[in-house]
Enzyme design. Structure first.
Site, PDB file in Angstrom:
ATOM      1  N   HIS A 213       0.845  -1.192   0.000  1.00  0.00           N
ATOM      2  CA  HIS A 213       0.000   0.000   0.000  1.00  0.00           C
ATOM      3  C   HIS A 213       0.879   1.240   0.000  1.00  0.00           C
ATOM      4  CE1 HIS A 213      -4.048  -1.876   1.444  1.00  0.00           C
ATOM      5  NE2 HIS A 213      -3.529  -2.493   0.410  1.00  0.00           N
ATOM      6  N   CYS A 244      -8.536   0.153   1.468  1.00  0.00           N
ATOM      7  CA  CYS A 244      -8.951   0.636   2.791  1.00  0.00           C
ATOM      8  C   CYS A 244      -8.160   1.847   3.263  1.00  0.00           C
ATOM      9  CB  CYS A 244      -8.795  -0.472   3.830  1.00  0.00           C
ATOM     10  SG  CYS A 244      -9.611  -1.991   3.398  1.00  0.00           S
ATOM     11  N   ASN A 253      -4.040   1.124  -1.883  1.00  0.00           N
ATOM     12  CA  ASN A 253      -3.250   0.378  -2.859  1.00  0.00           C
ATOM     13  C   ASN A 253      -2.369   1.289  -3.710  1.00  0.00           C
ATOM     14  OD1 ASN A 253      -4.193  -2.415  -2.642  1.00  0.00           O
ATOM     15  ND2 ASN A 253      -6.195  -1.551  -3.172  1.00  0.00           N
TER      16      ASN A 253
END
Lengths: 312, 312
Positions: A213, A244, A253
């Site tokens: 991420h 998220c 991401n």
């Protein structure tokens, strides 16, 4: 560190991880045309949806409809995320429409509890059944381990604990283990230490996949660090969708087009047509009606022709 | 690649490069308190302003006032950007208020022409005079070479051409050469090839500084690549301010807090107090009245305590 891999695999997770995290449910028709476009960019792995409970994640309630409607080339491996046996039952009703499943749990007890309300051992018990049945059905299986690089509730997650869980998943049938940097705590030094340790723990027959991420902007540095220690499989999301993001406004991401741009510029082949991928991100932007975080979709791919399409 | 440097230097360029690129001129008082805050974060190098023509860049017309008003600890080296002899004349009126100058030109003819309306040779002729006089005045000197990693007008810029220009600047008095990735075309493989070549061309007495832009999200990967080949001096901008973002909405400079976070997490010491730096970025966000691009200022530094200040 040795030579970089000449070629890497990228699994596009935007249609599952991205669409799931949109506050407004995306129209099934739009999902289908986005996936169909992604499947024509050279991407060979796409996670298209998840058979989670529709009342919990209404954004993916159309999982079956999406699977049945998409039209993708034969060489694209489609995967679905499966949380439990009930999800697998639903997925198997469409067995001929996909090739792989992904299952998931966390490496830290408190994150697993917060995410799926089970202990890690309870999760493993369920996933063993899912993986066994999926393998019996001829499906390739990935086990994804969240918080592999650190947990927001517990801090450090011991590498050996992650390796233990990975071995359990392997022994239950997973041919690929995805290591998730769920809240962007990974750094390149750690990445260079952990993957060789996990490789040693798991042997050479399991594919190791890095899922970074960009929460703290370090995703591509972590991709580089992973490449340096021989990792050749990555997961990312077009348009920087999903992952998220916490807190609101943060990045989740890493964008697939940013990964592809860096790798191709370095001479590491992805097989992906970057301009076609940027088109897919443009379509997603139009569907969602807001600017997306992807750097390359905004700035454009690097142009070595000197054509200077923009000023400066 | 060998061991990572244990400690690196970071020059904060936001007060010059960031403030210069804001459409609305920032109030002198706000500039001063932002610089005063930055100077108390452990940053040891800050580029505070530029003596460019006020009619061309009104955003920095208060260069003298800023220099006279800031109050920074003795161990902070302040630099000013000087475009030409006239700029140096103006800067020298405040000689006791700063320690270093930076001069600049591009490695590609067309970019230099577009930026300062001179050939590279004409720029070098002027900068030789500036550097000579600045050294005579006891100032430390940095020469910054834009488009060192590629030019939007010309594409590839030969490494040897960049090295030639760097040698000219060194011979004229520059003790430090900054290599600028002006439009974000650099990639890690190239960075690992170029810095050793430039080091060989310039010898060990010149400090080599990397100035990366995050245009395509690769800045931290390039920082990592530079560290891997021994580069231990970087330039960046708090809050991801400035860096001539092209096209609109694109990212320019990499955020200082993102660089500091990655380095400190890797155990590479910067001497910078990350929470204090995030406070400075918060102040800038309030002054500018818009969200800033910095990842770490948005998500917060990595917290290994497991305190989970945010959900998930």
């Amino acid at each position: 560190m040795g030579e970089l891999p000449q070629r890497v695999k990228i699994r596009e997770v935007g249609p599952r991880d991205g669409f799931q995290n949109e506050p407004e449910t995306i129209d099934t028709f739009d999902k289908v045309r986005l996936i169909d476009q992604l499947a024509r960019t050279g991407l060979r792995r796409i996670e298209v949806t998840s058979f989670v409970r529709p009342d919990v994640i209404p954004q993916l309630a159309d999982a079956a409809a999406v699977l049945e409607a998409i039209e993708v080339p034969d060489d694209v491996a489609l995967s679905v995320l499966v949380p439990n046996e009930r999800g697998l039952d639903r997925a198997l009703e469409h067995r001929d429409r996909f090739h792989e499943i992904s299952v998931f749990l966390s490496a830290s007890e408190s994150h697993n509890r917060a995410n799926v309300n089970r202990s890690i051992e309870e999760s493993l018990t369920g996933l063993r059944l899912v993986l066994g049945r999926a393998r019996d059905a001829g499906l390739r299986c990935e086990g994804v381990i969240s918080t592999s690089f650190g947990c927001p509730y517990e801090g450090v997650v011991p590498a050996e604990r992650v390796a233990e869980i990975a071995r359990e998943l392997r022994d239950a049938g997973a041919q690929e283990i995805g290591f998730g940097d769920t809240t962007g705590m990974a750094n390149p030094r750690q990445v260079r230490e952990l993957f060789p340790a996990w490789r040693e723990a798991l042997g050479d027959d399991v594919e190791l996949t890095a899922h970074f991420h960009n929460t703290r902007g370090q995703a591509l540095a972590n991709v580089l660090a992973a490449l340096d220690v021989g990792v050749a499989s990555f997961e990312s999301s077009f348009g920087e969708l999903g992952g998220c993001p916490v807190p609101a406004g943060a990045t989740g991401n890493v964008a697939t087009e940013d990964v592809v741009s860096m790798l191709e510029e370095m001479g590491v082949r992805t097989g992906i047509d970057l301009p076609a991928l940027v088109v897919a991100t443009g379509m997603a932007r139009d569907v969602l009606g807001r600017p997306l975080g992807s750097h390359v979709a905004t700035a454009g791919p690097v142009d070595w022709s000197g054509a200077a399409p923009t000023s400066r």
